[in-house]
Design an enzyme around this catalytic site. Structure first.
Site, PDB file in Angstrom:
ATOM      1  CB  ILE A   1      -1.196  -0.065   1.147  1.00  0.00           C
ATOM      2  CG1 ILE A   1      -0.184   0.026   2.495  1.00  0.00           C
ATOM      3  CG2 ILE A   1      -1.794  -0.846   0.977  1.00  0.00           C
ATOM      4  CD1 ILE A   1      -1.168   0.139   3.786  1.00  0.00           C
ATOM      5  CG  ASP A   2       0.158   4.370  -2.959  1.00  0.00           C
ATOM      6  OD1 ASP A   2       0.451   3.542  -3.196  1.00  0.00           O
ATOM      7  OD2 ASP A   2      -1.084   4.754  -3.089  1.00  0.00           O
ATOM      8  CE  LYS A   3       6.772   9.100   3.291  1.00  0.00           C
ATOM      9  NZ  LYS A   3       7.334  10.252   2.721  1.00  0.00           N
TER      10      LYS A   3
END
Length: 303
Positions: free
Chosen positions: A137-139
């Site tokens: 998942i994105d930062k």
């Protein structure tokens, strides 16, 4: 990595050299190419140029990618929130702002650094930089990730992702008032041909499906649950923008006038899968972080 030779065609003529090269090879971002141009790793007709050099018809560009820096992944005590763990898998609640695995510019403080401190038995399928990592998942997205502790578990979880049997539900706060209670977005996603660091809806992109339902409405904002059928890069962010309801706080896909909350208001709330060893279905949930809950409360107070 081998050199790449590019001859400029009529369609590419007039573009900046960094844009022209990044449009040829989608694995290299425009900013990465720009840095290589500055370092002299990209030459036009045998000469070094600046990133804003406008390429001309029949220019010959040679790209010599620098040797990849070997990343030494150091275990770090990052006080990870482990939601579940056994001998095969673990489920971790990743905080907002944490990168999943090391990469140039993010060698420390990643989820992988923390996982390597927490346990030594992680699958090796993705190599030393991404041990145990099955999906990402994105930062600036918080929430649940499943992690494989051995190669058999890794193969099983990846197979479930491919077969679309993994349950992945997110909560997102979006701009705008969504009038209908639920819907399905089916639109192909690929690299944005105009801005290679972004994803976009592209006719020949990869099949992507997001199901959503409205949880709550706050005037000009809507809280939605998004269920992923596929898992493309930035899928929810791109899909919600595509239907006219971009995520609050999203620096890439949100409107210019959005809330400054340090990234998109998106949380991976539910993850469900069949256990790799027992085949028993398991499902886990994690409430959104405190700042997300406080944001919702502030919107409720205004209603």
């Amino acid at each position: 990595m081998e050199d790449l030779t590019i001859e400029i065609t009529k369609e590419m003529a007039g573009e900046r050299v960094d844009k022209a090269v990044s449009s040829i090879d989608g694995d290299w971002s425009r900013s990465q190419i720009s840095n290589w141009v500055k370092e002299g790793a990209v030459k036009v007709n045998g000469e070094t140029v600046k990133p804003n050099y406008k390429v001309r018809l029949q220019d010959i560009i040679i790209v010599t990618p620098p040797e990849l820096e070997e990343l030494d992944v150091v275990p770090e005590d990052l006080n990870l929130e482990i939601v579940y763990e056994d001998e095969d898998v673990l489920v971790v609640n990743k905080p907002k702002g944490m990168v999943v695995h090391p990469a140039p510019g993010h060698a420390k403080g990643t989820l992988v650094n923390g996982l390597m401190h927490h346990c030594t038995d992680l699958s090796g399928i993705n190599g030393v930089v991404r041990p145990g990592i099955v999906h990402r998942i994105d930062k600036d997205t918080s929430g649940l990730l499943m992690v494989a502790k051995n190669d058999a578990a890794h193969a099983s979880l990846v197979d479930q992702l491919v077969k679309k049997t993994v349950t992945r539900k997110y909560v997102a706060l979006v701009h705008g008032h969504i009038p209908h209670d639920k819907g399905t977005i089916q639109a192909p996603i690929a690299r944005d041909p105009k801005e290679r660091q972004n994803m976009a809806i592209v006719d020949k992109g990869k099949h992507a499906v997001t199901h959503f339902r409205v949880l709550e409405r706050f005037g000009n904002f809507t809280l939605v649950e998004c269920r992923l059928e596929t898992g493309r890069t930035h899928q929810i962010r791109v899909h919600m923008k595509y239907i006219g309801f971009p995520l609050v706080g999203d620096p890439k896909y949100g409107p210019k006038k959005t809330m400054d909350i340090g990234g998109q208001a998106l949380h991976a709330e539910v993850i469900g899968f069949n256990h790799p060893r027992t085949n028993e279905y398991m499902e886990f949930s994690a409430e959104p972080p405190a700042e997300f809950a406080e944001l919702l409360e502030s919107l409720r107070d205004k209603d």
